[in-house]
Design an enzyme around this catalytic site. Structure first.
Site, PDB file in Angstrom:
ATOM      1  N   GLU A  11      11.034-169.143 -30.206  1.00 40.96           N
ATOM      2  CA  GLU A  11      10.942-170.244 -29.257  1.00 40.96           C
ATOM      3  C   GLU A  11      12.227-170.492 -28.473  1.00 40.96           C
ATOM      4  O   GLU A  11      12.180-170.757 -27.274  1.00 40.96           O
ATOM      5  CB  GLU A  11      10.526-171.515 -30.000  1.00 40.96           C
ATOM      6  CG  GLU A  11      10.226-172.654 -29.076  1.00 40.96           C
ATOM      7  CD  GLU A  11       9.672-173.871 -29.777  1.00 40.96           C
ATOM      8  OE1 GLU A  11       9.343-174.829 -29.070  1.00 40.96           O
ATOM      9  OE2 GLU A  11       9.586-173.879 -31.015  1.00 40.96           O
ATOM     10  N   TYR A  67      19.825-169.859 -27.998  1.00 36.19           N
ATOM     11  CA  TYR A  67      20.887-170.375 -27.128  1.00 36.19           C
ATOM     12  C   TYR A  67      22.223-169.939 -27.693  1.00 36.19           C
ATOM     13  O   TYR A  67      22.502-170.125 -28.885  1.00 36.19           O
ATOM     14  CB  TYR A  67      20.838-171.896 -27.028  1.00 36.19           C
ATOM     15  CG  TYR A  67      21.939-172.450 -26.158  1.00 36.19           C
ATOM     16  CD1 TYR A  67      21.859-172.357 -24.772  1.00 36.19           C
ATOM     17  CD2 TYR A  67      23.075-173.021 -26.716  1.00 36.19           C
ATOM     18  CE1 TYR A  67      22.875-172.833 -23.963  1.00 36.19           C
ATOM     19  CE2 TYR A  67      24.096-173.509 -25.919  1.00 36.19           C
ATOM     20  CZ  TYR A  67      23.995-173.412 -24.546  1.00 36.19           C
ATOM     21  OH  TYR A  67      25.016-173.884 -23.752  1.00 36.19           O
ATOM     22  N   GLY A  87      27.025-161.979 -23.874  1.00 38.46           N
ATOM     23  CA  GLY A  87      27.426-160.625 -23.508  1.00 38.46           C
ATOM     24  C   GLY A  87      28.273-159.939 -24.564  1.00 38.46           C
ATOM     25  O   GLY A  87      28.891-158.912 -24.294  1.00 38.46           O
ATOM     26  N   GLY A 100      26.959-159.177 -27.724  1.00 35.73           N
ATOM     27  CA  GLY A 100      26.088-158.576 -28.721  1.00 35.73           C
ATOM     28  C   GLY A 100      25.438-159.544 -29.687  1.00 35.73           C
ATOM     29  O   GLY A 100      24.722-159.120 -30.596  1.00 35.73           O
ATOM     30  N   GLY A 126      23.010-161.756 -29.110  1.00 38.57           N
ATOM     31  CA  GLY A 126      21.570-161.759 -28.924  1.00 38.57           C
ATOM     32  C   GLY A 126      20.931-160.578 -29.635  1.00 38.57           C
ATOM     33  O   GLY A 126      19.945-160.725 -30.365  1.00 38.57           O
ATOM     34  N   ASN A 143      15.469-165.431 -15.330  1.00 39.36           N
ATOM     35  CA  ASN A 143      16.431-165.107 -16.381  1.00 39.36           C
ATOM     36  C   ASN A 143      16.398-163.590 -16.628  1.00 39.36           C
ATOM     37  O   ASN A 143      15.976-163.112 -17.674  1.00 39.36           O
ATOM     38  CB  ASN A 143      16.112-165.899 -17.656  1.00 39.36           C
ATOM     39  CG  ASN A 143      17.254-165.895 -18.638  1.00 39.36           C
ATOM     40  OD1 ASN A 143      18.216-165.138 -18.513  1.00 39.36           O
ATOM     41  ND2 ASN A 143      17.147-166.733 -19.649  1.00 39.36           N
ATOM     42  N   ARG A 170      18.728-161.399 -17.090  1.00 38.18           N
ATOM     43  CA  ARG A 170      19.593-160.870 -18.151  1.00 38.18           C
ATOM     44  C   ARG A 170      18.872-160.880 -19.496  1.00 38.18           C
ATOM     45  O   ARG A 170      18.867-159.890 -20.230  1.00 38.18           O
ATOM     46  CB  ARG A 170      20.878-161.690 -18.208  1.00 38.18           C
ATOM     47  CG  ARG A 170      21.917-161.156 -19.134  1.00 38.18           C
ATOM     48  CD  ARG A 170      23.184-161.962 -18.977  1.00 38.18           C
ATOM     49  NE  ARG A 170      24.187-161.504 -19.904  1.00 38.18           N
ATOM     50  CZ  ARG A 170      25.393-161.992 -19.960  1.00 38.18           C
ATOM     51  NH1 ARG A 170      25.757-162.946 -19.136  1.00 38.18           N
ATOM     52  NH2 ARG A 170      26.264-161.541 -20.830  1.00 38.18           N
ATOM     53  N   TYR A 209      15.270-158.262 -23.772  1.00 37.66           N
ATOM     54  CA  TYR A 209      13.994-158.229 -24.474  1.00 37.66           C
ATOM     55  C   TYR A 209      13.253-156.914 -24.210  1.00 37.66           C
ATOM     56  O   TYR A 209      12.691-156.317 -25.127  1.00 37.66           O
ATOM     57  CB  TYR A 209      13.113-159.418 -24.071  1.00 37.66           C
ATOM     58  CG  TYR A 209      13.773-160.773 -24.248  1.00 37.66           C
ATOM     59  CD1 TYR A 209      14.761-160.983 -25.210  1.00 37.66           C
ATOM     60  CD2 TYR A 209      13.416-161.836 -23.447  1.00 37.66           C
ATOM     61  CE1 TYR A 209      15.365-162.215 -25.366  1.00 37.66           C
ATOM     62  CE2 TYR A 209      14.015-163.086 -23.595  1.00 37.66           C
ATOM     63  CZ  TYR A 209      14.987-163.264 -24.556  1.00 37.66           C
ATOM     64  OH  TYR A 209      15.570-164.487 -24.700  1.00 37.66           O
TER      65      TYR A 209
END
Length: 149
Positions: free
Chosen positions: A84, A87, A94, A96, A98, A125, A127, A132
């Protein structure tokens, strides 16, 4: 050093501030009422039936959070985790984090017999959408609709 851990009661102030920043950002289509931040945190502290929360840390400092909502889906043939929210504070993007989060949550999903991971991304979005896509997530051809009470 990067770590991802379950959210705890000590994370209240960070979570509320970060979730307010998330909803004020271009990553979401609209803000939510201020009371929702606290309601969500309270639900995270109450149980993990509907949602789990995680804190992303770098060298022991909280730098992001993630929320996973849980449901059962006939279409998926089992449990679905909706990724969901993710953040990360702007100064840590940038780096790593994520990708580290997705490695973590995909491993947890596999260990828990989850059949599908699902997420949303705002069209602008790019980026996040690129990340994904690179991780193997594919667009759905659904138009979402909702009714709020």
């Amino acid at each position: 050093m990067t770590a991802i851990r379950k959210i705890t009661s000590e994370d209240r102030d960070f979570f509320i501030a970060a979730s307010k920043a998330f909803y004020a950002s271009a990553a979401v289509a609209h803000d939510v009422p201020a009371s929702y931040h606290l309601t969500t945190f309270e639900e995270l502290m109450n149980s993990e039936v509907y949602q789990s929360g995680y804190i992303l840390e770098v060298d022991g400092a909280s730098v992001g959070y993630a929320l996973v909502s849980k449901t059962f889906s006939h279409e998926a043939g089992g449990t679905v985790w909706w990724l969901e929210e993710l953040y990360i504070l702007p100064e840590y993007r940038g780096k790593g984090l994520g990708r580290s989060y997705f490695d973590f949550i995909e491993k947890a999903a596999a260990e828990n017999g989850v059949r599908r991971l699902r997420l949303e991304v705002e069209p602008d979005n790019t980026r996040a959408a690129k990340l994904y896509s690179n991780l193997g997530y594919k667009p759905l051809n659904y138009a979402q609709m909702l009714k709020e009470f």
